[in-house]
Write a protein that holds these residues in place. Structure first.
Motif, PDB file in Angstrom:
ATOM      1  N   THR A  12       0.808  -1.218   0.000  1.00 13.75           N
ATOM      2  CA  THR A  12       0.000   0.000   0.000  1.00 13.75           C
ATOM      3  C   THR A  12       0.842   1.269   0.000  1.00 13.75           C
ATOM      4  OG1 THR A  12      -0.176   0.141   2.426  1.00 13.75           O
ATOM      5  CG2 THR A  12      -1.781  -1.234   1.286  1.00 13.75           C
ATOM      6  N   ILE A  13       2.176   1.144  -0.080  1.00 20.01           N
ATOM      7  CA  ILE A  13       3.038   2.314  -0.137  1.00 20.01           C
ATOM      8  C   ILE A  13       2.763   3.137  -1.384  1.00 20.01           C
ATOM      9  CG2 ILE A  13       4.981   1.336  -1.405  1.00 20.01           C
ATOM     10  CD1 ILE A  13       5.240   3.381   1.826  1.00 20.01           C
ATOM     11  N   GLU A  14       2.073   2.536  -2.351  1.00 14.23           N
ATOM     12  CA  GLU A  14       1.684   3.254  -3.569  1.00 14.23           C
ATOM     13  C   GLU A  14       0.821   4.474  -3.256  1.00 14.23           C
ATOM     14  OE1 GLU A  14       1.280   3.928  -7.770  1.00 14.23           O
ATOM     15  OE2 GLU A  14       2.711   2.866  -6.487  1.00 14.23           O
ATOM     16  N   SER A  15       0.184   4.478  -2.084  1.00 12.93           N
ATOM     17  CA  SER A  15      -0.645   5.626  -1.699  1.00 12.93           C
ATOM     18  C   SER A  15       0.172   6.911  -1.578  1.00 12.93           C
ATOM     19  CB  SER A  15      -1.357   5.330  -0.370  1.00 12.93           C
ATOM     20  OG  SER A  15      -2.223   4.216  -0.494  1.00 12.93           O
ATOM     21  N   ALA A  40      -3.102   7.302   6.686  1.00 17.73           N
ATOM     22  CA  ALA A  40      -4.380   6.625   6.958  1.00 17.73           C
ATOM     23  C   ALA A  40      -4.769   5.677   5.828  1.00 17.73           C
ATOM     24  CB  ALA A  40      -5.479   7.674   7.176  1.00 17.73           C
ATOM     25  N   LEU A  41      -4.111   5.825   4.657  1.00 16.50           N
ATOM     26  CA  LEU A  41      -4.442   4.987   3.502  1.00 16.50           C
ATOM     27  C   LEU A  41      -3.472   3.830   3.336  1.00 16.50           C
ATOM     28  CD1 LEU A  41      -5.160   7.819   0.885  1.00 16.50           C
ATOM     29  CD2 LEU A  41      -6.771   6.694   2.432  1.00 16.50           C
ATOM     30  N   THR A  42      -2.532   3.694   4.263  1.00 12.18           N
ATOM     31  CA  THR A  42      -1.537   2.637   4.128  1.00 12.18           C
ATOM     32  C   THR A  42      -1.733   1.568   5.207  1.00 12.18           C
ATOM     33  OG1 THR A  42       0.071   3.811   5.521  1.00 12.18           O
ATOM     34  CG2 THR A  42       0.125   4.254   3.158  1.00 12.18           C
ATOM     35  N   GLY A  43      -1.088   0.447   5.008  1.00 13.54           N
ATOM     36  CA  GLY A  43      -1.174  -0.657   5.962  1.00 13.54           C
ATOM     37  C   GLY A  43      -1.571  -1.939   5.258  1.00 13.54           C
TER      38      GLY A  43
END
Length: 217
Positions: A12-15, A40-43
């Protein structure tokens, strides 16, 4: 790999991709509030793999990417094609990543690992047979701002470029796993990164810290 590295490797690092823009000139550092909002969009725990092999992203506007694994995947595929055609000795190279099989004549293939800050210099030669060597470095993509280097290896838990590490190299029999682990080891740093390599079967590697000291598995 997300699980075994405790999230140091995170799809999710693409966020953060559009926040840290390494192609923009002049370069712009994102604001602290922007970074905090993207956290908040990663993990990786928010990505659910269903029995049907469908993926569900549990946070709106999340992004995932397999770009970190692309070189490894390409080399795995090409090595299979060559092997199916009876070619059992070859060397593949994409960027800093290399995969070799067999030998060159009577000798092992050798792979040069370049200096993280002086790419024209080699720091070590690896002698390999049927192995991949994947390297992540602060010199791959970066910009300089106020005398500080900002590179594209982002820490999933801070949303900022990893500090304290210049380069990480992982050697293994599988190109994709070597790719993923090189990113994870870079994020984890010398102590935790080498510990991860030591407890993972069929891989080795080393990390170069910010002082230039080499830490090996």
């Amino acid at each position: 790999v997300c699980r075994m590295s405790s999230g140091a490797f995170d799809l999710t690092i693409e966020s953060f991709n559009y926040l840290w823009n390494f192609k923009r000139r002049p370069p712009v550092r994102p604001l602290a509030d922007e970074v905090k909002a993207r956290l908040a969009l990663t993990g990786w725990q928010k990505v659910v793999l269903k029995p049907s092999r469908a993926l569900r992203l549990q946070a709106p506007r999340m992004r995932i990417s397999l770009a970190e694994l692309l070189h490894g995947h390409e080399m795995n595929q090409v090595s299979k094609i060559l092997g199916d055609r009876g070619i059992d000795s070859f060397r593949l190279k994409i960027g800093r990543d290399v995969y070799v099989r067999g030998r060159t004549g009577t000798r092992h293939w050798y792979v040069a690992v370049h200096h993280p800050l002086k790419p024209e210099r080699d720091i070590v030669q690896l002698y390999l047979t049927s192995h991949a060597a994947a390297t992540r470095s602060v010199s791959d993509r970066f910009f300089m701002k106020d005398g500080k280097r900002y590179h594209d290896i982002i820490h999933p838990k801070t949303g900022k470029p990893v500090e304290g590490v210049l380069q990480a190299t992982v050697i293994g029999t599988d190109s994709v796993l070597a790719d993923a682990l090189s990113a994870a080891v870079f994020v984890l740093g010398p102590k935790a990164g080498v510990a991860l390599l030591n407890r993972t079967k069929n891989v080795d590697g080393f990390v170069i810290d910010a002082k230039g000291v080499v830490h090996g598995s």
